[in-house]
Scaffold this motif. Structure first.
Motif, short mmCIF file in Angstrom:
data_model
loop_
_atom_site.label_atom_id
_atom_site.label_comp_id
_atom_site.label_asym_id
_atom_site.label_seq_id
_atom_site.Cartn_x
_atom_site.Cartn_y
_atom_site.Cartn_z
N ALA A 171 0.84 -1.20 0.00
CA ALA A 171 0.00 0.00 0.00
C ALA A 171 0.87 1.25 0.00
N TYR A 172 2.17 1.07 0.28
CA TYR A 172 3.12 2.17 0.35
C TYR A 172 4.03 2.12 -0.87
N ARG A 173 4.38 3.27 -1.38
CA ARG A 173 5.24 3.35 -2.56
C ARG A 173 6.71 3.21 -2.18
N GLY A 174 7.47 2.64 -3.07
CA GLY A 174 8.92 2.58 -2.88
C GLY A 174 9.60 3.87 -3.30
N ARG A 175 8.92 4.66 -4.13
CA ARG A 175 9.44 5.96 -4.58
C ARG A 175 8.44 7.03 -4.21
N TYR A 176 8.88 7.98 -3.41
CA TYR A 176 7.97 9.06 -3.02
C TYR A 176 8.78 10.30 -2.64
N VAL A 177 8.07 11.39 -2.49
CA VAL A 177 8.68 12.68 -2.17
C VAL A 177 8.10 13.17 -0.85
N GLU A 178 8.96 13.79 -0.04
CA GLU A 178 8.52 14.43 1.20
C GLU A 178 9.02 15.87 1.20
N GLY A 179 8.17 16.77 1.65
CA GLY A 179 8.60 18.13 1.93
C GLY A 179 8.67 18.29 3.43
N PHE A 180 9.54 19.15 3.94
CA PHE A 180 9.61 19.33 5.38
C PHE A 180 9.99 20.76 5.75
N VAL A 181 9.57 21.14 6.96
CA VAL A 181 10.00 22.39 7.59
C VAL A 181 10.50 22.02 8.96
N GLY A 182 11.42 22.81 9.47
CA GLY A 182 11.97 22.48 10.77
C GLY A 182 12.59 23.67 11.45
N ALA A 183 12.90 23.47 12.69
CA ALA A 183 13.57 24.49 13.50
C ALA A 183 14.50 23.78 14.46
N SER A 184 15.56 24.48 14.84
CA SER A 184 16.47 23.91 15.83
C SER A 184 16.89 25.00 16.80
N TYR A 185 17.19 24.55 17.99
CA TYR A 185 17.69 25.43 19.04
C TYR A 185 18.65 24.64 19.88
N ARG A 186 19.88 25.11 19.93
CA ARG A 186 20.95 24.41 20.64
C ARG A 186 21.04 22.96 20.19
N SER A 187 20.73 22.02 21.03
CA SER A 187 20.89 20.61 20.67
C SER A 187 19.55 19.92 20.38
N ILE A 188 18.51 20.69 20.07
CA ILE A 188 17.19 20.12 19.78
C ILE A 188 16.78 20.50 18.37
N ARG A 189 16.30 19.51 17.61
CA ARG A 189 15.79 19.76 16.26
C ARG A 189 14.39 19.19 16.14
#
Length: 140
Positions: free
Chosen positions: A16-34
């Protein structure tokens, strides 16, 4: 950011899951946390959106040893023909690492109740046995 993943059909647990796919992401980090939030419009064969969020943190850094923690939350649509909110699954890991010459040696303990990665069918956070992985790596 964007990630394109391309896995061999031999590695797919559930078709049911594809072997080829695309993901977009947003993120933030502060010191040692992402923190990151991912969305994939084509992770499932039928094209419904899936979401994943994760938190990674350096928990301990003393001498040559470090311990990193990870936890993530998957939000996956219900099976076709059923309705309701997205199903939620959790994954987690703890990794202890240290340099060994020009390499890094690591041991990881990880678990997930996400059915693509376990046969537990999502019965709870610790519904499958945690796995242990040993690795030796080198950055170049």
């Amino acid at each position: 950011g964007a990630i394109r993943r391309d896995y061999s059909a031999d590695l797919l647990y559930d078709y049911a899951y594809r072997g080829r796919y695309v993901e977009g992401f947003v993120g933030a980090s502060y010191r040692s946390i992402r923190v990151r939030l991912y969305v994939s419009p084509n992770y499932l064969e039928d094209g419904r959106n899936t979401f994943y969020g994760d938190v990674n943190a350096l928990i301990l850094n003393t001498g040559q040893w470090s311990i990193n923690g990870h936890t993530g939350l998957y939000a996956v649509p219900q099976d076709l023909g059923t309705s309701g909110p997205k199903r939620l699954y959790i994954d987690w890991s703890l990794t202890a690492s240290r340099p060994v010459g020009t390499f890094t040696a690591s041991v990881t303990v990880a678990g997930s109740n996400y059915p693509v990665f376990s046969d537990s069918k999502g019965a709870g956070l610790f519904s499958n046995k945690p796995r242990i992985a040993l690795s030796i790596s080198k950055a170049f």
